[in-house]
Motif scaffolding. Structure first.
Motif, short mmCIF file in Angstrom:
data_model
loop_
_atom_site.label_atom_id
_atom_site.label_comp_id
_atom_site.label_asym_id
_atom_site.label_seq_id
_atom_site.Cartn_x
_atom_site.Cartn_y
_atom_site.Cartn_z
N SER A 148 -0.20 -1.35 -9.28
CA SER A 148 -1.28 -1.47 -8.30
C SER A 148 -0.73 -1.48 -6.88
O SER A 148 -1.30 -0.84 -5.98
CB SER A 148 -2.09 -2.75 -8.56
N LYS A 157 0.42 2.09 -5.96
CA LYS A 157 -0.72 2.98 -5.69
C LYS A 157 -1.33 2.68 -4.31
O LYS A 157 -1.64 3.60 -3.54
CB LYS A 157 -1.78 2.81 -6.78
N LEU A 209 -1.39 5.28 -1.17
CA LEU A 209 -2.67 5.68 -0.57
C LEU A 209 -2.70 5.37 0.92
O LEU A 209 -3.15 6.18 1.73
CB LEU A 209 -3.82 4.96 -1.27
N LEU A 232 3.24 9.60 -5.13
CA LEU A 232 3.47 8.51 -6.07
C LEU A 232 4.30 9.05 -7.23
O LEU A 232 4.02 10.14 -7.75
CB LEU A 232 2.12 8.00 -6.56
N THR A 235 -0.50 10.93 -10.66
CA THR A 235 -1.86 10.83 -10.12
C THR A 235 -2.25 9.36 -10.05
O THR A 235 -1.67 8.52 -10.75
CB THR A 235 -2.84 11.58 -11.02
N HIS A 236 -3.25 9.06 -9.25
CA HIS A 236 -3.62 7.66 -9.04
C HIS A 236 -4.47 7.08 -10.16
O HIS A 236 -4.76 5.88 -10.16
CB HIS A 236 -4.32 7.51 -7.69
N ASP A 237 -4.84 7.90 -11.13
CA ASP A 237 -5.56 7.37 -12.29
C ASP A 237 -4.61 7.04 -13.44
O ASP A 237 -5.04 6.68 -14.53
CB ASP A 237 -6.64 8.34 -12.75
#
Length: 336
Positions: free
Chosen positions: A93, A96, A100, A106, A328-330
């Motif tokens: 977390s 990320k 961002l 990332l 990716t951020h997911d």
């Protein structure tokens, strides 16, 4: 052109952040958690709470120690797994959010791959020799015992692994039976230095190919002590050094037998050691001895890079950055 990465490691109970410039580490900060010593093992909930408290100060210190600005950072790498889910979530977390906020890539890193690539970390003003490809890496930690064939920084094949417990677990759990503090491995190593490694004999499993098993050894050790304590309640206290030395020799012999077999069958004589248990004195001595006997070229990491640390995440992130392998951020962390 230089590449500067921030790396985050939070897979278990150490919160760590590092800054790397290309392959040269500029800072590597680790905050350890003492709270678990009371419980004889890592308590996941307590670990994740401590990570939340530690991560911002640790990252801030790493950046200051490296002498860089936030705007100098090109990407952020983080340990995605395996590890404790709560602990991993804290690091993931933060990484990320940082990526961002700074609008930078990332990079997700596999914890075990990072242990292997710790051998490629360079330090300012120094240039140490790195393994030549392909090489075999004996990765030994609290949760893993593996022999890995490494073809390139990002191409690895596990050719041998534990089918139950890892070597580090065997050290810690047998140490607990002897009423030694947690983590037990370093204490076994300490007392073994003054003991007779041939004083006692413990079972060695017969597992096919290059795989490992340590559950039988733990059971053998437990039953051995149970029977001796019936005869003499002070047996452990009176024989602690010899017990530690004999246990350590058994574990090291099991590890080395499979590594020698793997080297013979693959023909690879470039051999590296990684993971927390690679700090064990007897294991290092065994590797050194076999190097002379078998003409190996061996690589043993600095003690500071054997345990969980962000420097190894940073060097892995650097190799992935060069290949453009971004996350990716997911992307969610994984425990296993």
């Amino acid at each position: 052109m230089s590449t500067i990465l921030l790396a985050i490691e939070s897979s278990c109970d150490d919160t760590s952040a590092a800054i790397i410039k290309n392959d040269t580490i500029l800072s590597n900060v680790i905050a350890s958690q003492k709270v678990h010593e009371t419980y004889g093992g890592v308590v996941p909930e307590l670990a994740s709470r401590a990570h939340q408290q530690n991560i911002i100060p640790v990252v801030d210190t790493a950046i200051k120690n490296a002498g860089i600005k936030l705007s100098d950072i090109n990407a952020v790498a983080f340990t995605r797994g395996p590890g404790l889910m709560g602990s991993l979530l804290v690091g993931t977390s933060f990484a990320k959010g940082f990526a961002l906020a700074r609008q930078i890539p990332l990079i997700e890193v596999h914890h075990l791959q990072a242990h292997v690539l710790a051998h490629f970390i360079q330090e300012p003003g120094q240039q140490h020799t790195t393994p030549k490809f392909p090489f075999l890496c004996l990765l030994v930690s609290g949760g893993n015992s593996q022999i890995i064939k490494v073809t390139s920084p990002l191409v690895m094949e596990i050719i041998g692994t534990t089918i139950d417990d890892a070597a580090g677990e065997a050290f810690d759990k047998c140490a607990k039976v002897m009423d030694l503090p947690y983590p037990g491995g370093p204490y076994v190593n300490k007392y073994a230095m003054d003991g007779n490694a041939n004083a006692f004999q413990f079972n060695k499993p017969r597992i096919k190919d290059f795989d490992y098993s340590f559950s039988g050894l733990k059971t053998s050790f437990l039953y051995f002590l149970r029977d001796r304590i019936k005869e003499n309640p002070d047996f452990i206290q009176q024989n602690r050094n010899d017990l530690c030395a004999s246990l350590q020799k058994t574990i090291v012999d099991i590890l080395m037998d499979k590594l020698i077999k793997a080297s013979k069958q693959t023909g690879i004589k470039e051999v590296a050691l990684s993971g927390g248990v690679s700090a064990n004195t007897a294991l290092r001595e065994a590797i050194t001895s076999q190097t002379k006997q078998r003409g190996w070229h061996t690589y043993i990491p600095k003690f500071s890079y054997t345990t969980d640390n962000a420097a190894m995440v940073a060097i892995t992130g650097y190799f992935k950055y060069l290949k453009g392998e971004f996350a990716t951020h997911d992307m969610a962390p994984f425990a296993r």
